[in-house]
Scaffold this motif. Structure first.
Motif, mmCIF file in Angstrom:
data_model
loop_
_atom_site.group_PDB
_atom_site.id
_atom_site.type_symbol
_atom_site.label_atom_id
_atom_site.label_comp_id
_atom_site.label_asym_id
_atom_site.label_seq_id
_atom_site.Cartn_x
_atom_site.Cartn_y
_atom_site.Cartn_z
ATOM 1 N N ARG A 13 -26.224 -25.045 12.501
ATOM 2 C CA ARG A 13 -27.812 -25.592 12.067
ATOM 3 C C ARG A 13 -28.708 -24.678 11.946
ATOM 4 O O ARG A 13 -28.880 -24.014 13.497
ATOM 5 C CB ARG A 13 -28.557 -26.867 12.703
ATOM 6 N N VAL A 14 -29.109 -24.346 10.862
ATOM 7 C CA VAL A 14 -30.349 -22.810 11.113
ATOM 8 C C VAL A 14 -31.600 -23.608 10.804
ATOM 9 O O VAL A 14 -31.895 -24.061 10.016
ATOM 10 C CB VAL A 14 -29.645 -21.686 10.131
ATOM 11 N N ARG A 15 -32.985 -23.049 11.494
ATOM 12 C CA ARG A 15 -33.621 -24.002 11.164
ATOM 13 C C ARG A 15 -34.316 -23.070 10.407
ATOM 14 O O ARG A 15 -34.984 -21.445 10.385
ATOM 15 C CB ARG A 15 -34.400 -23.938 12.938
ATOM 16 N N GLU A 16 -35.070 -23.010 9.137
ATOM 17 C CA GLU A 16 -35.626 -22.401 8.400
ATOM 18 C C GLU A 16 -36.741 -22.762 8.516
ATOM 19 O O GLU A 16 -37.733 -24.171 8.658
ATOM 20 C CB GLU A 16 -35.046 -22.813 6.878
ATOM 21 N N LYS A 17 -37.622 -21.296 7.557
ATOM 22 C CA LYS A 17 -39.358 -21.892 7.786
ATOM 23 C C LYS A 17 -39.762 -21.898 6.837
ATOM 24 O O LYS A 17 -39.263 -21.951 5.721
ATOM 25 C CB LYS A 17 -39.791 -20.584 9.178
ATOM 26 N N GLU A 34 -31.219 -15.317 8.304
ATOM 27 C CA GLU A 34 -32.250 -15.832 8.674
ATOM 28 C C GLU A 34 -33.010 -16.674 8.745
ATOM 29 O O GLU A 34 -32.804 -17.951 8.028
ATOM 30 C CB GLU A 34 -33.148 -14.953 6.500
ATOM 31 N N SER A 35 -34.071 -16.637 8.402
ATOM 32 C CA SER A 35 -34.778 -18.173 9.186
ATOM 33 C C SER A 35 -35.704 -19.137 7.593
ATOM 34 O O SER A 35 -36.240 -19.455 7.601
ATOM 35 C CB SER A 35 -36.409 -18.228 9.751
ATOM 36 N N TYR A 36 -36.004 -17.830 6.480
ATOM 37 C CA TYR A 36 -36.224 -18.334 5.500
ATOM 38 C C TYR A 36 -35.727 -18.110 3.944
ATOM 39 O O TYR A 36 -34.513 -17.164 4.026
ATOM 40 C CB TYR A 36 -37.215 -17.331 5.174
ATOM 41 N N GLY A 87 -32.158 -18.795 4.716
ATOM 42 C CA GLY A 87 -30.851 -18.972 5.916
ATOM 43 C C GLY A 87 -29.483 -18.031 5.444
ATOM 44 O O GLY A 87 -28.720 -18.535 5.096
ATOM 45 N N ARG A 142 -22.771 -17.743 8.594
ATOM 46 C CA ARG A 142 -22.775 -18.205 10.012
ATOM 47 C C ARG A 142 -21.711 -19.444 10.464
ATOM 48 O O ARG A 142 -20.665 -19.070 9.302
ATOM 49 C CB ARG A 142 -24.317 -19.744 9.344
#
Length: 198
Positions: free
Chosen positions: A184-188, A171-173, A175, A179
């Motif tokens: 690399r996961v772009r986190e918000k 998830e973006s929030y 991580g 995976r």
């Protein structure tokens, strides 16, 4: 069993990738029979149909892929079949590996026989039988948070890893989720990271 040979086509239907020879290791054997390519090696046995417009030339321990189709289709098919056969040779000789990591509180995977059992924060566990030709191992020091997949078929191991990742994509929030190792996961930032804007 057929021994397939061919002569080089003209330059207009030759792919830069497709014309590169494929080196076959000593432990691997490649044969063609009824328009089918069979590759056998220490890591497994793979078989694929051969395109009607592509032929294979054997020269010692090297394979040359030649397309007889005219125009651009010739080079496209030549490059495609060269890539497929090269991956088959590598898979049969060395195998392929994909590593997945589970990040999240209580996220775990267990292997029972040939079936993986995932705890991914849902109300129920997820059982996933491994496809034939794919093996899974869970390093003891990972405490069930790392899954290593091995297999000779590059396409199958990639699809298996993608299916498992799809059970709980990161998830973006925060991580959390499944995976690939090194992904690399772009986190918000989320609401708390907006600097208190009103």
């Amino acid at each position: 069993m057929d021994t397939v040979t061919a002569t080089n086509g003209d330059a207009s239907n030759t792919s830069r990738i497709g014309k590169r020879p494929i080196d076959v290791p000593k432990a691997v054997t490649v044969t063609t029979n009824n328009r089918t390519v069979d590759v056998k090696g220490p890591k497994g046995h793979l078989s694929r149909p051969l395109s009607e417009s592509v032929t294979v030339q054997t020269e010692g321990s090297r394979l040359h892929i030649v397309s007889t189709a005219p125009g651009r289709n010739g080079s496209r098919l030549q490059g495609l079949m060269r890539a497929i056969i090269a991956s088959m040779v590598k898979g049969a000789a060395e195998g392929y590996e994909r590593i997945l990591e589970l990040k999240g509180t209580g996220y775990r995977v267990e292997l029972k026989g040939t079936t993986l059992h995932f705890a991914l924060g849902y109300s129920h566990p997820i059982a996933y039988p491994l496809p034939k030709g794919i093996t899974g191992t869970i390093p003891a020091d990972s405490k069930g948070t790392v899954l290593v997949l091995n297999g000779a078929d590059k396409e199958l191991i990639g699809q298996t890893a993608a299916t498992i990742r799809g059970f709980r994509p990161p998830e973006s929030y925060g991580g959390k989720g499944d995976r690939y190792r090194g992904e690399r996961v772009r986190e918000k930032a989320g609401k708390a990271g907006k600097g208190g804007k009103k």
